[in-house]
Design an enzyme around this catalytic site. Structure first.
Site, PDB file in Angstrom:
ATOM      1  N   ARG A 149     -42.645   8.283  31.046  1.00  0.00           N
ATOM      2  CA  ARG A 149     -41.802   8.925  30.806  1.00  0.00           C
ATOM      3  C   ARG A 149     -41.496  10.270  32.133  1.00  0.00           C
ATOM      4  O   ARG A 149     -40.891  11.048  32.360  1.00  0.00           O
ATOM      5  CB  ARG A 149     -42.665  10.818  29.653  1.00  0.00           C
ATOM      6  CG  ARG A 149     -42.870  10.876  28.515  1.00  0.00           C
ATOM      7  CD  ARG A 149     -42.212  10.480  27.874  1.00  0.00           C
ATOM      8  NE  ARG A 149     -42.280  10.621  26.563  1.00  0.00           N
ATOM      9  CZ  ARG A 149     -40.965  10.641  25.633  1.00  0.00           C
ATOM     10  NH1 ARG A 149     -40.205  11.361  25.813  1.00  0.00           N
ATOM     11  NH2 ARG A 149     -41.806  10.291  24.212  1.00  0.00           N
ATOM     12  N   THR A 160     -49.378   3.407  37.726  1.00  0.00           N
ATOM     13  CA  THR A 160     -49.847   4.074  36.450  1.00  0.00           C
ATOM     14  C   THR A 160     -50.658   2.569  35.748  1.00  0.00           C
ATOM     15  O   THR A 160     -50.806   1.538  37.038  1.00  0.00           O
ATOM     16  CB  THR A 160     -48.994   4.453  35.123  1.00  0.00           C
ATOM     17  OG1 THR A 160     -49.686   5.037  34.449  1.00  0.00           O
ATOM     18  CG2 THR A 160     -47.492   3.163  34.717  1.00  0.00           C
ATOM     19  N   LYS A 219     -53.885   1.338  39.282  1.00  0.00           N
ATOM     20  CA  LYS A 219     -54.797   3.322  39.862  1.00  0.00           C
ATOM     21  C   LYS A 219     -55.004   2.277  40.941  1.00  0.00           C
ATOM     22  O   LYS A 219     -56.187   2.433  42.311  1.00  0.00           O
ATOM     23  CB  LYS A 219     -55.343   3.523  38.914  1.00  0.00           C
ATOM     24  CG  LYS A 219     -53.921   4.229  38.316  1.00  0.00           C
ATOM     25  CD  LYS A 219     -54.565   5.630  37.473  1.00  0.00           C
ATOM     26  CE  LYS A 219     -53.513   6.176  37.079  1.00  0.00           C
ATOM     27  NZ  LYS A 219     -53.204   7.388  36.283  1.00  0.00           N
ATOM     28  N   ALA A 235     -65.293   7.234  32.264  1.00  0.00           N
ATOM     29  CA  ALA A 235     -65.291   7.294  33.043  1.00  0.00           C
ATOM     30  C   ALA A 235     -63.976   5.578  34.340  1.00  0.00           C
ATOM     31  O   ALA A 235     -64.770   5.132  34.686  1.00  0.00           O
ATOM     32  CB  ALA A 235     -66.563   6.542  33.414  1.00  0.00           C
ATOM     33  N   ALA A 290     -58.396   7.486  35.358  1.00  0.00           N
ATOM     34  CA  ALA A 290     -58.033   9.029  35.162  1.00  0.00           C
ATOM     35  C   ALA A 290     -59.135   9.639  34.936  1.00  0.00           C
ATOM     36  O   ALA A 290     -58.961  10.882  36.209  1.00  0.00           O
ATOM     37  CB  ALA A 290     -57.916   9.129  33.539  1.00  0.00           C
ATOM     38  N   ARG A 341     -68.895   5.389  26.981  1.00  0.00           N
ATOM     39  CA  ARG A 341     -69.320   4.593  26.147  1.00  0.00           C
ATOM     40  C   ARG A 341     -70.022   3.663  26.600  1.00  0.00           C
ATOM     41  O   ARG A 341     -71.198   2.711  26.965  1.00  0.00           O
ATOM     42  CB  ARG A 341     -67.968   3.704  26.115  1.00  0.00           C
ATOM     43  CG  ARG A 341     -68.421   2.757  24.668  1.00  0.00           C
ATOM     44  CD  ARG A 341     -66.752   2.289  23.915  1.00  0.00           C
ATOM     45  NE  ARG A 341     -66.056   1.726  24.694  1.00  0.00           N
ATOM     46  CZ  ARG A 341     -64.630   1.044  24.446  1.00  0.00           C
ATOM     47  NH1 ARG A 341     -64.172   0.974  23.922  1.00  0.00           N
ATOM     48  NH2 ARG A 341     -63.818   0.456  25.663  1.00  0.00           N
ATOM     49  N   PRO A 395     -72.375   3.731  29.928  1.00  0.00           N
ATOM     50  CA  PRO A 395     -73.141   4.431  30.730  1.00  0.00           C
ATOM     51  C   PRO A 395     -73.092   3.766  32.183  1.00  0.00           C
ATOM     52  O   PRO A 395     -73.485   4.597  32.605  1.00  0.00           O
ATOM     53  CB  PRO A 395     -74.343   4.404  29.686  1.00  0.00           C
ATOM     54  CG  PRO A 395     -74.314   4.022  28.595  1.00  0.00           C
ATOM     55  CD  PRO A 395     -72.929   3.151  28.633  1.00  0.00           C
ATOM     56  N   GLY A 415     -52.418  15.958  27.113  1.00  0.00           N
ATOM     57  CA  GLY A 415     -52.619  15.390  28.505  1.00  0.00           C
ATOM     58  C   GLY A 415     -51.054  15.364  28.991  1.00  0.00           C
ATOM     59  O   GLY A 415     -49.962  15.285  30.188  1.00  0.00           O
TER      60      GLY A 415
HETATM   61  P1  NDP Z   1     -59.019   2.784  31.566  1.00  0.00           P
HETATM   62  O1  NDP Z   1     -58.359   1.379  31.248  1.00  0.00           O
HETATM   63  O2  NDP Z   1     -58.995   3.259  33.289  1.00  0.00           O
HETATM   64  O3  NDP Z   1     -60.149   3.832  31.510  1.00  0.00           O
HETATM   65  C1  NDP Z   1     -60.015   3.497  30.060  1.00  0.00           C
HETATM   66  C2  NDP Z   1     -61.480   4.711  29.351  1.00  0.00           C
HETATM   67  O4  NDP Z   1     -61.523   4.911  27.664  1.00  0.00           O
HETATM   68  C3  NDP Z   1     -62.736   4.377  29.972  1.00  0.00           C
HETATM   69  O5  NDP Z   1     -64.238   5.250  30.049  1.00  0.00           O
HETATM   70  C4  NDP Z   1     -63.204   3.423  28.360  1.00  0.00           C
HETATM   71  O6  NDP Z   1     -64.719   2.945  28.490  1.00  0.00           O
HETATM   72  C5  NDP Z   1     -62.977   4.435  28.117  1.00  0.00           C
HETATM   73  N1  NDP Z   1     -63.022   3.505  26.236  1.00  0.00           N
HETATM   74  C6  NDP Z   1     -61.610   3.312  25.856  1.00  0.00           C
HETATM   75  N2  NDP Z   1     -61.900   2.899  24.763  1.00  0.00           N
HETATM   76  C7  NDP Z   1     -62.822   3.924  23.711  1.00  0.00           C
HETATM   77  C8  NDP Z   1     -63.202   4.022  22.710  1.00  0.00           C
HETATM   78  N3  NDP Z   1     -62.540   3.514  22.043  1.00  0.00           N
HETATM   79  N4  NDP Z   1     -64.508   5.253  22.551  1.00  0.00           N
HETATM   80  C9  NDP Z   1     -64.935   5.509  23.905  1.00  0.00           C
HETATM   81  N5  NDP Z   1     -64.437   5.088  25.333  1.00  0.00           N
HETATM   82  C10 NDP Z   1     -63.347   4.649  25.143  1.00  0.00           C
HETATM   83  O7  NDP Z   1     -58.124   3.890  31.539  1.00  0.00           O
HETATM   84  P2  NDP Z   1     -57.454   5.146  32.803  1.00  0.00           P
HETATM   85  O8  NDP Z   1     -58.551   5.979  32.407  1.00  0.00           O
HETATM   86  O9  NDP Z   1     -55.976   5.762  33.267  1.00  0.00           O
HETATM   87  O10 NDP Z   1     -56.398   6.465  31.070  1.00  0.00           O
HETATM   88  C11 NDP Z   1     -57.434   7.081  29.958  1.00  0.00           C
HETATM   89  C12 NDP Z   1     -56.135   7.861  29.078  1.00  0.00           C
HETATM   90  O11 NDP Z   1     -55.688   8.910  29.941  1.00  0.00           O
HETATM   91  C13 NDP Z   1     -55.226   7.141  28.413  1.00  0.00           C
HETATM   92  O12 NDP Z   1     -55.057   7.577  27.835  1.00  0.00           O
HETATM   93  C14 NDP Z   1     -53.981   7.713  29.716  1.00  0.00           C
HETATM   94  O13 NDP Z   1     -53.121   7.459  29.592  1.00  0.00           O
HETATM   95  C15 NDP Z   1     -54.485   8.879  29.746  1.00  0.00           C
HETATM   96  N6  NDP Z   1     -54.503   9.196  31.345  1.00  0.00           N
HETATM   97  C16 NDP Z   1     -53.412  10.710  31.364  1.00  0.00           C
HETATM   98  C17 NDP Z   1     -52.373  10.879  32.882  1.00  0.00           C
HETATM   99  C18 NDP Z   1     -51.639  12.533  32.123  1.00  0.00           C
HETATM  100  O14 NDP Z   1     -51.042  12.788  33.047  1.00  0.00           O
HETATM  101  N7  NDP Z   1     -51.709  13.417  30.529  1.00  0.00           N
HETATM  102  C19 NDP Z   1     -53.218  10.411  33.678  1.00  0.00           C
HETATM  103  C20 NDP Z   1     -53.901   9.361  33.818  1.00  0.00           C
HETATM  104  C21 NDP Z   1     -53.761   8.727  32.287  1.00  0.00           C
HETATM  105  P3  NDP Z   1     -65.557   2.080  28.562  1.00  0.00           P
HETATM  106  O15 NDP Z   1     -65.845   1.927  30.386  1.00  0.00           O
HETATM  107  O16 NDP Z   1     -66.976   2.264  28.168  1.00  0.00           O
HETATM  108  O17 NDP Z   1     -64.635   1.347  28.937  1.00  0.00           O
END
Ligand code: NDP
Length: 286
Positions: free
Chosen positions: A21, A67, A71, A133, A136, A157, A159, A249
């Site tokens: 967006r 994005t 990042k 973690a 974002a 998920r 740790p 968000g």
């Molecule tokens: P990453 O891929 O870097 O991290 C994903 C995270 O989600 C990890 O902590 C991962 O855990 C966890 N995860 C994934 N699937 C599951 C699940 N089924 N159950 C529990 N934990 C899970 O993604 P980002 O951090 O970049 O993005 C995360 C979210 O934030 C996305 O949905 C993104 O769209 C949103 N976002 C929104 C923004 C906004 O402006 N509103 C800005 C940035 C991001 P593990 O480490 O164990 O894999």
């Protein structure tokens, strides 16, 4: 790569990027502030982020939003990083400064503004749970700590990633008088309730309601999912069913974009009208 234009060019770089967006938001910021610019989406090959950024600069690019999944690559590409991008180890904004790229991270500023101004919840003195973690979570933790909540727990998920993120921010937390610790998704429930619960995982993308148990919430807690659109619906329903104020968000998305726009153009756009227009647009199915 689209044709060059005399106007300053900006873009969001990601893979995938078609859903972004950001062009909608930045075009409205430009109209509102009278800035002449072009903003587009650029799909980067997974192994071609640095090359795409370089090509973009040669074609008149002045700045980018970055994005998923780039990042963590963005700071390494830049000649300089802002302190908050360094602390996060991740960047969502690049700006061309002469021939050098400067990397910044405006995700945390966006979230903090949305929580404090959009939702009207002051973070100082509160108990905050950050779930996730990834990129974002890395971007938002430092700016959350700056608001001096009483305590912050980070759970994930995997740790070990939560532990690493907490270690990286330990000195910043101490400097701001915040009790910061990592815990497992399960242990978070025993340490609640939290005034503010932030879902910074991608769990909503997979249709899950919440990675943590409802005991993390108290009456009137604010429960924010960084996800927006229909993907955020299960989290919003889960939070409301357990007595929390639920927020998606979208506000953060507009706020982090405003911070990027201000860095690029030196003028800060008003976010409320753009957020309202974006919500209407999404509700109309666009
Ligand atoms: P990453 O891929 O870097 O991290 C994903 C995270 O989600 C990890 O902590 C991962 O855990 C966890 N995860 C994934 N699937 C599951 C699940 N089924 N159950 C529990 N934990 C899970 O993604 P980002 O951090 O970049 O993005 C995360 C979210 O934030 C996305 O949905 C993104 O769209 C949103 N976002 C929104 C923004 C906004 O402006 N509103 C800005 C940035 C991001 P593990 O480490 O164990 O894999």
């Amino acid at each position: 790569m689209p044709l060059s234009t005399a106007l300053d060019r900006y873009a969001v770089l990601g893979n995938p990027v078609a859903h972004s967006r950001s062009p909608y938001i930045h075009q409205r910021f430009a109209l509102q502030t009278g800035q002449q610019l072009v903003y587009e989406r650029l799909l980067c090959p997974l192994d071609g982020f640095a090359h795409t950024v370089q090509q973009f600069a040669q074609a008149g690019g002045r700045g980018c939003n970055v994005t998923v999944p780039f990042k963590f690559e963005a700071p390494a590409l830049a000649q300089r990083c802002t302190p908050r991008a360094l602390l996060a180890g991740a960047a969502n904004v690049l700006v061309l400064d002469g021939s050098d790229w400067l990397a910044d991270n405006s995700d945390g500023e966006g979230l903090v503004n949305d929580i404090q101004q959009g939702a009207g919840v002051a973070l100082a003195g509160r108990a905050v749970l950050l779930v996730g973690a990834g990129g974002a979570a890395a971007g938002v933790l430092g700016p959350l700590l700056e608001q001096r909540p009483a305590r912050v727990r980070v759970c994930n998920r995997s740790p070990d990633k939560a532990n690493t993120l907490v270690l990286r921010h330990a000195a910043w937390a101490a400097q701001h008088g915040v009790e910061l610790a990592a815990c497992s998704l399960q242990a978070a429930a025993q340490q609640g309730p939290f005034s503010v619960v932030i879902n910074a995982t991608a769990s909503s993308l997979q249709g899950g309601a919440s990675p943590v148990a409802p005991a993390v919430l108290g009456a009137g807690s604010l429960a924010v999912d960084l996800m927006y659109g229909s993907a955020a619906a299960p989290w919003l329903a889960w939070a409301q069913a357990h007595g929390a104020h639920a927020r998606d968000g979208l506000g953060m998305l507009v706020e982090q974009a405003a911070a990027a726009f201000a860095l690029w153009r030196g003028v800060r756009p008003a976010t409320a009208p753009v957020l309202q227009a974006l919500r209407q647009d999404i509700a109309a199915g666009h």
